[in-house]
Scaffold this motif. Structure first.
Motif, PDB file in Angstrom:
ATOM      1  N   THR A  19     -31.285  34.080  14.088  1.00  0.00           N
ATOM      2  CA  THR A  19     -30.906  35.267  13.942  1.00  0.00           C
ATOM      3  C   THR A  19     -29.626  35.491  13.228  1.00  0.00           C
ATOM      4  O   THR A  19     -29.495  36.468  12.500  1.00  0.00           O
ATOM      5  CB  THR A  19     -30.449  35.890  15.645  1.00  0.00           C
ATOM      6  OG1 THR A  19     -31.587  35.640  16.242  1.00  0.00           O
ATOM      7  CG2 THR A  19     -29.851  37.176  15.859  1.00  0.00           C
ATOM      8  N   SER A  80     -16.883  40.470  23.210  1.00  0.00           N
ATOM      9  CA  SER A  80     -17.711  39.366  22.905  1.00  0.00           C
ATOM     10  C   SER A  80     -17.897  39.148  21.359  1.00  0.00           C
ATOM     11  O   SER A  80     -17.704  39.940  20.555  1.00  0.00           O
ATOM     12  CB  SER A  80     -19.231  39.338  23.535  1.00  0.00           C
ATOM     13  OG  SER A  80     -20.008  40.511  22.932  1.00  0.00           O
ATOM     14  N   THR A  82     -20.717  38.843  19.649  1.00  0.00           N
ATOM     15  CA  THR A  82     -21.612  39.712  19.114  1.00  0.00           C
ATOM     16  C   THR A  82     -21.135  41.043  19.000  1.00  0.00           C
ATOM     17  O   THR A  82     -21.376  41.747  18.020  1.00  0.00           O
ATOM     18  CB  THR A  82     -22.983  39.701  20.351  1.00  0.00           C
ATOM     19  OG1 THR A  82     -23.387  38.345  20.338  1.00  0.00           O
ATOM     20  CG2 THR A  82     -23.982  40.699  19.606  1.00  0.00           C
ATOM     21  N   ALA A  83     -20.313  41.507  19.719  1.00  0.00           N
ATOM     22  CA  ALA A  83     -19.648  42.728  19.832  1.00  0.00           C
ATOM     23  C   ALA A  83     -18.709  42.770  18.743  1.00  0.00           C
ATOM     24  O   ALA A  83     -18.658  43.811  17.874  1.00  0.00           O
ATOM     25  CB  ALA A  83     -18.971  43.268  21.094  1.00  0.00           C
ATOM     26  N   SER A  86     -20.797  43.105  15.473  1.00  0.00           N
ATOM     27  CA  SER A  86     -21.570  44.476  15.533  1.00  0.00           C
ATOM     28  C   SER A  86     -20.721  45.635  14.985  1.00  0.00           C
ATOM     29  O   SER A  86     -20.810  46.542  14.314  1.00  0.00           O
ATOM     30  CB  SER A  86     -22.251  44.708  16.832  1.00  0.00           C
ATOM     31  OG  SER A  86     -23.126  43.849  17.223  1.00  0.00           O
ATOM     32  N   ILE A 188     -29.216  42.874  14.186  1.00  0.00           N
ATOM     33  CA  ILE A 188     -28.462  42.180  15.436  1.00  0.00           C
ATOM     34  C   ILE A 188     -28.447  42.795  16.819  1.00  0.00           C
ATOM     35  O   ILE A 188     -28.238  42.280  17.846  1.00  0.00           O
ATOM     36  CB  ILE A 188     -26.939  42.037  15.060  1.00  0.00           C
ATOM     37  CG1 ILE A 188     -26.413  40.637  15.597  1.00  0.00           C
ATOM     38  CG2 ILE A 188     -26.108  43.352  15.143  1.00  0.00           C
ATOM     39  CD1 ILE A 188     -26.926  39.375  15.006  1.00  0.00           C
ATOM     40  N   GLN A 189     -28.537  44.214  16.907  1.00  0.00           N
ATOM     41  CA  GLN A 189     -28.652  44.901  18.027  1.00  0.00           C
ATOM     42  C   GLN A 189     -30.106  44.646  18.958  1.00  0.00           C
ATOM     43  O   GLN A 189     -29.916  44.494  20.125  1.00  0.00           O
ATOM     44  CB  GLN A 189     -28.523  46.485  18.013  1.00  0.00           C
ATOM     45  CG  GLN A 189     -27.140  46.926  17.620  1.00  0.00           C
ATOM     46  CD  GLN A 189     -26.117  46.608  18.553  1.00  0.00           C
ATOM     47  OE1 GLN A 189     -26.190  46.885  19.768  1.00  0.00           O
ATOM     48  NE2 GLN A 189     -24.969  45.675  18.135  1.00  0.00           N
ATOM     49  N   SER A 191     -31.515  41.771  18.564  1.00  0.00           N
ATOM     50  CA  SER A 191     -31.898  40.533  18.882  1.00  0.00           C
ATOM     51  C   SER A 191     -30.662  40.025  19.696  1.00  0.00           C
ATOM     52  O   SER A 191     -30.553  38.735  19.687  1.00  0.00           O
ATOM     53  CB  SER A 191     -31.625  39.632  17.474  1.00  0.00           C
ATOM     54  OG  SER A 191     -32.497  40.358  16.451  1.00  0.00           O
ATOM     55  N   LYS A 192     -30.030  40.791  20.330  1.00  0.00           N
ATOM     56  CA  LYS A 192     -28.864  40.242  21.222  1.00  0.00           C
ATOM     57  C   LYS A 192     -29.269  39.252  22.212  1.00  0.00           C
ATOM     58  O   LYS A 192     -28.669  38.364  22.789  1.00  0.00           O
ATOM     59  CB  LYS A 192     -28.374  41.611  21.948  1.00  0.00           C
ATOM     60  CG  LYS A 192     -27.292  42.363  21.201  1.00  0.00           C
ATOM     61  CD  LYS A 192     -26.764  43.324  22.210  1.00  0.00           C
ATOM     62  CE  LYS A 192     -25.607  44.267  21.695  1.00  0.00           C
ATOM     63  NZ  LYS A 192     -25.291  45.255  22.322  1.00  0.00           N
ATOM     64  N   SER A 193     -30.559  39.075  22.875  1.00  0.00           N
ATOM     65  CA  SER A 193     -30.807  38.374  23.652  1.00  0.00           C
ATOM     66  C   SER A 193     -30.968  36.873  23.236  1.00  0.00           C
ATOM     67  O   SER A 193     -30.640  35.944  23.986  1.00  0.00           O
ATOM     68  CB  SER A 193     -32.332  38.690  24.031  1.00  0.00           C
ATOM     69  OG  SER A 193     -33.233  38.650  23.164  1.00  0.00           O
ATOM     70  N   LYS A 196     -27.205  35.610  23.554  1.00  0.00           N
ATOM     71  CA  LYS A 196     -26.548  35.842  24.738  1.00  0.00           C
ATOM     72  C   LYS A 196     -25.901  34.632  25.433  1.00  0.00           C
ATOM     73  O   LYS A 196     -24.769  34.459  25.910  1.00  0.00           O
ATOM     74  CB  LYS A 196     -27.814  36.308  26.148  1.00  0.00           C
ATOM     75  CG  LYS A 196     -26.898  36.394  27.419  1.00  0.00           C
ATOM     76  CD  LYS A 196     -28.116  36.971  28.331  1.00  0.00           C
ATOM     77  CE  LYS A 196     -27.580  37.220  29.530  1.00  0.00           C
ATOM     78  NZ  LYS A 196     -26.795  36.088  30.239  1.00  0.00           N
ATOM     79  N   ASN A 199     -22.394  34.038  23.864  1.00  0.00           N
ATOM     80  CA  ASN A 199     -21.396  34.834  24.311  1.00  0.00           C
ATOM     81  C   ASN A 199     -20.973  34.429  25.839  1.00  0.00           C
ATOM     82  O   ASN A 199     -19.819  34.431  26.175  1.00  0.00           O
ATOM     83  CB  ASN A 199     -21.972  36.436  24.560  1.00  0.00           C
ATOM     84  CG  ASN A 199     -22.243  36.984  23.172  1.00  0.00           C
ATOM     85  OD1 ASN A 199     -21.328  37.013  22.212  1.00  0.00           O
ATOM     86  ND2 ASN A 199     -23.164  37.914  23.129  1.00  0.00           N
TER      87      ASN A 199
END
Length: 224
Positions: A19, A80, A82-83, A86, A188-189, A191-193, A196, A199
Protein backbone atom coordinates in the motif's frame (compact mmCIF):
# COMPACT_ATOMS: atom_id res chain seq x y z
CA UNK A 1 24.31 -4.82 -3.22
CA UNK A 2 21.09 -3.34 -4.60
CA UNK A 3 17.57 -4.66 -4.50
CA UNK A 4 17.02 -8.34 -5.22
CA UNK A 5 13.91 -9.64 -6.93
CA UNK A 6 13.20 -12.20 -4.22
CA UNK A 7 13.39 -9.56 -1.50
CA UNK A 8 11.13 -7.22 -3.47
CA UNK A 9 8.52 -9.96 -3.91
CA UNK A 10 8.69 -10.77 -0.19
CA UNK A 11 8.22 -7.15 0.76
CA UNK A 12 5.31 -6.59 -1.64
CA UNK A 13 3.47 -9.56 -0.14
CA UNK A 14 3.10 -7.50 3.05
CA UNK A 15 -0.12 -5.46 2.62
CA UNK A 16 1.21 -2.37 4.38
CA UNK A 17 4.41 -2.34 2.32
CA UNK A 18 2.46 -2.75 -0.90
CA UNK A 19 0.00 0.00 0.00
CA UNK A 20 2.71 2.49 0.96
CA UNK A 21 4.76 1.75 -2.17
CA UNK A 22 1.80 2.36 -4.49
CA UNK A 23 0.91 5.50 -2.54
CA UNK A 24 4.47 6.80 -2.94
CA UNK A 25 4.31 6.18 -6.68
CA UNK A 26 1.06 8.13 -7.06
CA UNK A 27 2.15 11.07 -4.92
CA UNK A 28 5.56 11.03 -6.58
CA UNK A 29 3.98 11.22 -10.03
CA UNK A 30 1.77 14.14 -9.06
CA UNK A 31 4.58 16.01 -7.34
CA UNK A 32 7.23 15.45 -9.99
CA UNK A 33 5.01 16.59 -12.85
CA UNK A 34 4.76 19.91 -11.05
CA UNK A 35 8.43 20.10 -10.10
CA UNK A 36 9.75 19.20 -13.54
CA UNK A 37 7.75 21.96 -15.24
CA UNK A 38 7.87 24.67 -12.60
CA UNK A 39 11.06 26.40 -13.76
CA UNK A 40 9.63 26.75 -17.29
CA UNK A 41 6.32 28.01 -15.96
CA UNK A 42 8.04 30.46 -13.62
CA UNK A 43 9.90 32.03 -16.52
CA UNK A 44 7.26 31.95 -19.23
CA UNK A 45 4.04 32.38 -17.27
CA UNK A 46 4.98 34.29 -14.12
CA UNK A 47 7.89 36.33 -15.55
CA UNK A 48 10.29 35.25 -12.83
CA UNK A 49 14.00 35.59 -13.49
CA UNK A 50 16.80 33.36 -12.17
CA UNK A 51 17.22 35.49 -9.04
CA UNK A 52 13.53 35.36 -8.11
CA UNK A 53 13.41 31.65 -8.82
CA UNK A 54 16.47 31.09 -6.62
CA UNK A 55 14.87 33.04 -3.77
CA UNK A 56 11.70 31.02 -4.16
CA UNK A 57 13.51 27.69 -4.05
CA UNK A 58 15.47 28.80 -0.97
CA UNK A 59 12.23 29.83 0.70
CA UNK A 60 10.74 26.43 -0.14
CA UNK A 61 13.74 24.63 1.38
CA UNK A 62 13.56 26.72 4.58
CA UNK A 63 9.84 26.02 4.86
CA UNK A 64 10.48 22.28 4.49
CA UNK A 65 13.24 22.44 7.12
CA UNK A 66 10.93 24.14 9.60
CA UNK A 67 8.19 21.58 8.91
CA UNK A 68 10.50 18.61 9.45
CA UNK A 69 12.13 20.08 12.55
CA UNK A 70 9.16 21.43 14.44
CA UNK A 71 5.83 20.41 12.94
CA UNK A 72 5.93 16.70 12.09
CA UNK A 73 6.50 15.45 15.63
CA UNK A 74 3.90 17.87 17.00
CA UNK A 75 1.27 16.80 14.46
CA UNK A 76 1.85 13.10 15.13
CA UNK A 77 1.01 13.64 18.81
CA UNK A 78 -2.57 14.34 17.80
CA UNK A 79 -3.08 12.38 14.57
CA UNK A 80 -2.33 8.85 13.46
CA UNK A 81 0.31 8.54 10.78
CA UNK A 82 -2.32 7.49 8.23
CA UNK A 83 -4.27 10.65 9.07
CA UNK A 84 -1.09 12.72 8.67
CA UNK A 85 -0.35 11.49 5.15
CA UNK A 86 -4.03 11.71 4.15
CA UNK A 87 -4.30 15.28 5.40
CA UNK A 88 -1.04 16.16 3.69
CA UNK A 89 -2.29 14.89 0.33
CA UNK A 90 -5.52 16.85 0.76
CA UNK A 91 -3.46 20.02 1.26
CA UNK A 92 -1.34 19.18 -1.78
CA UNK A 93 -4.51 18.86 -3.86
CA UNK A 94 -5.64 22.28 -2.61
CA UNK A 95 -2.25 23.74 -3.54
CA UNK A 96 -2.46 22.31 -7.05
CA UNK A 97 -5.95 23.73 -7.51
CA UNK A 98 -4.63 27.11 -6.39
CA UNK A 99 -1.81 26.71 -8.90
CA UNK A 100 -4.37 26.43 -11.70
CA UNK A 101 -5.53 29.96 -10.83
CA UNK A 102 -2.09 31.50 -10.21
CA UNK A 103 -1.33 34.61 -12.25
CA UNK A 104 1.48 36.30 -10.30
CA UNK A 105 4.59 35.63 -8.22
CA UNK A 106 2.57 36.24 -5.06
CA UNK A 107 0.21 33.43 -5.98
CA UNK A 108 3.18 31.18 -6.68
CA UNK A 109 4.60 31.97 -3.23
CA UNK A 110 1.34 30.82 -1.65
CA UNK A 111 1.47 27.62 -3.69
CA UNK A 112 5.06 26.97 -2.61
CA UNK A 113 4.16 27.27 1.09
CA UNK A 114 1.12 25.03 0.67
CA UNK A 115 3.29 22.46 -1.09
CA UNK A 116 6.40 22.56 1.10
CA UNK A 117 4.72 22.08 4.48
CA UNK A 118 2.51 19.05 3.75
CA UNK A 119 4.97 17.36 1.38
CA UNK A 120 7.73 17.48 4.02
CA UNK A 121 5.41 16.10 6.68
CA UNK A 122 4.11 13.41 4.34
CA UNK A 123 7.47 12.04 3.20
CA UNK A 124 8.95 12.10 6.70
CA UNK A 125 5.94 10.19 8.01
CA UNK A 126 5.99 7.80 5.04
CA UNK A 127 9.62 6.91 5.74
CA UNK A 128 8.72 6.13 9.34
CA UNK A 129 5.76 3.99 8.25
CA UNK A 130 7.84 2.13 5.67
CA UNK A 131 10.47 1.37 8.30
CA UNK A 132 7.88 -0.14 10.63
CA UNK A 133 5.90 -1.95 7.94
CA UNK A 134 8.54 -4.61 7.29
CA UNK A 135 10.52 -6.98 9.44
CA UNK A 136 13.95 -5.86 10.64
CA UNK A 137 15.62 -7.99 7.95
CA UNK A 138 13.66 -6.27 5.17
CA UNK A 139 13.78 -2.66 6.40
CA UNK A 140 16.47 -1.62 3.92
CA UNK A 141 14.63 -3.36 1.08
CA UNK A 142 11.29 -1.68 1.73
CA UNK A 143 12.85 1.79 2.04
CA UNK A 144 14.91 1.20 -1.08
CA UNK A 145 11.83 -0.01 -2.93
CA UNK A 146 9.88 3.09 -1.93
CA UNK A 147 12.60 5.41 -3.24
CA UNK A 148 13.01 3.29 -6.37
CA UNK A 149 9.28 3.62 -7.02
CA UNK A 150 9.53 7.41 -6.80
CA UNK A 151 12.56 7.37 -9.09
CA UNK A 152 10.69 5.20 -11.60
CA UNK A 153 7.78 7.63 -11.89
CA UNK A 154 10.37 10.39 -12.22
CA UNK A 155 11.22 8.92 -15.61
CA UNK A 156 7.77 9.58 -17.07
CA UNK A 157 6.69 12.60 -15.01
CA UNK A 158 8.80 15.20 -16.89
CA UNK A 159 7.57 13.93 -20.26
CA UNK A 160 3.92 13.96 -19.25
CA UNK A 161 4.28 17.26 -17.40
CA UNK A 162 6.06 18.92 -20.32
CA UNK A 163 3.38 17.81 -22.76
CA UNK A 164 0.58 19.05 -20.51
CA UNK A 165 2.34 22.39 -19.92
CA UNK A 166 2.86 22.98 -23.62
CA UNK A 167 -0.69 21.98 -24.52
CA UNK A 168 -2.73 23.35 -21.61
CA UNK A 169 -0.48 25.68 -19.62
CA UNK A 170 -0.03 25.82 -15.86
CA UNK A 171 -3.76 25.32 -15.34
CA UNK A 172 -3.49 21.99 -17.10
CA UNK A 173 -0.47 20.96 -15.05
CA UNK A 174 -2.19 21.90 -11.80
CA UNK A 175 -5.36 20.07 -12.77
CA UNK A 176 -3.49 16.93 -13.84
CA UNK A 177 -1.44 16.88 -10.65
CA UNK A 178 -4.58 17.39 -8.56
CA UNK A 179 -6.26 14.45 -10.29
CA UNK A 180 -3.29 12.14 -9.69
CA UNK A 181 -3.04 13.22 -6.05
CA UNK A 182 -6.79 12.70 -5.65
CA UNK A 183 -6.26 9.12 -6.83
CA UNK A 184 -3.55 8.75 -4.18
CA UNK A 185 -5.90 10.09 -1.51
CA UNK A 186 -8.73 7.78 -2.60
CA UNK A 187 -6.34 4.84 -2.63
CA UNK A 188 -4.99 5.44 0.87
CA UNK A 189 -8.50 5.96 2.25
CA UNK A 190 -9.73 2.68 0.78
CA UNK A 191 -6.60 0.85 1.99
CA UNK A 192 -6.70 1.95 5.62
CA UNK A 193 -7.26 -1.59 6.85
CA UNK A 194 -3.81 -2.63 5.61
CA UNK A 195 -2.23 0.16 7.69
CA UNK A 196 -4.22 -0.37 10.88
CA UNK A 197 -1.44 -2.30 12.59
CA UNK A 198 1.01 0.52 11.90
CA UNK A 199 -1.24 3.07 13.58
CA UNK A 200 -1.81 0.74 16.51
CA UNK A 201 1.80 -0.38 16.84
CA UNK A 202 3.24 0.93 20.08
CA UNK A 203 6.18 -0.25 22.17
CA UNK A 204 5.19 -2.84 24.71
CA UNK A 205 6.07 -2.43 28.38
CA UNK A 206 8.60 -5.21 28.11
CA UNK A 207 10.20 -3.61 25.08
CA UNK A 208 10.29 -0.14 26.60
CA UNK A 209 11.82 -1.33 29.89
CA UNK A 210 15.38 -2.59 29.44
CA UNK A 211 16.47 -5.75 31.18
CA UNK A 212 19.37 -5.83 33.63
CA UNK A 213 21.70 -7.15 30.94
CA UNK A 214 20.56 -4.42 28.54
CA UNK A 215 21.09 -1.74 31.20
CA UNK A 216 24.55 -3.09 31.85
CA UNK A 217 25.30 -3.06 28.14
CA UNK A 218 24.10 0.51 27.79
CA UNK A 219 26.62 1.58 30.42
CA UNK A 220 29.67 0.04 28.76
CA UNK A 221 31.89 2.92 27.58
CA UNK A 222 33.33 0.87 24.69
CA UNK A 223 29.84 0.59 23.14
CA UNK A 224 29.41 4.40 22.92
Amino acid sequence: GGLKLGEIVTVLKVPACRTLTIFMMLTGLGGQMYQSTFSMAAKNTFNMGPKELGYLQTFSAVTALVANTFLVGLIERFLSQTAVISSAVALLIAAMLLYTQATSAVHVMMVVVLLALPSSAMYTTLTSMLTRSASADNTATVIGLGHAARSAVGIIAPTVGGYVLQSYGTAGVGTTCAIVLSCALAFIQTSKSSLKNLNDKKPTAAASTPSKSQRGRELRPRDL
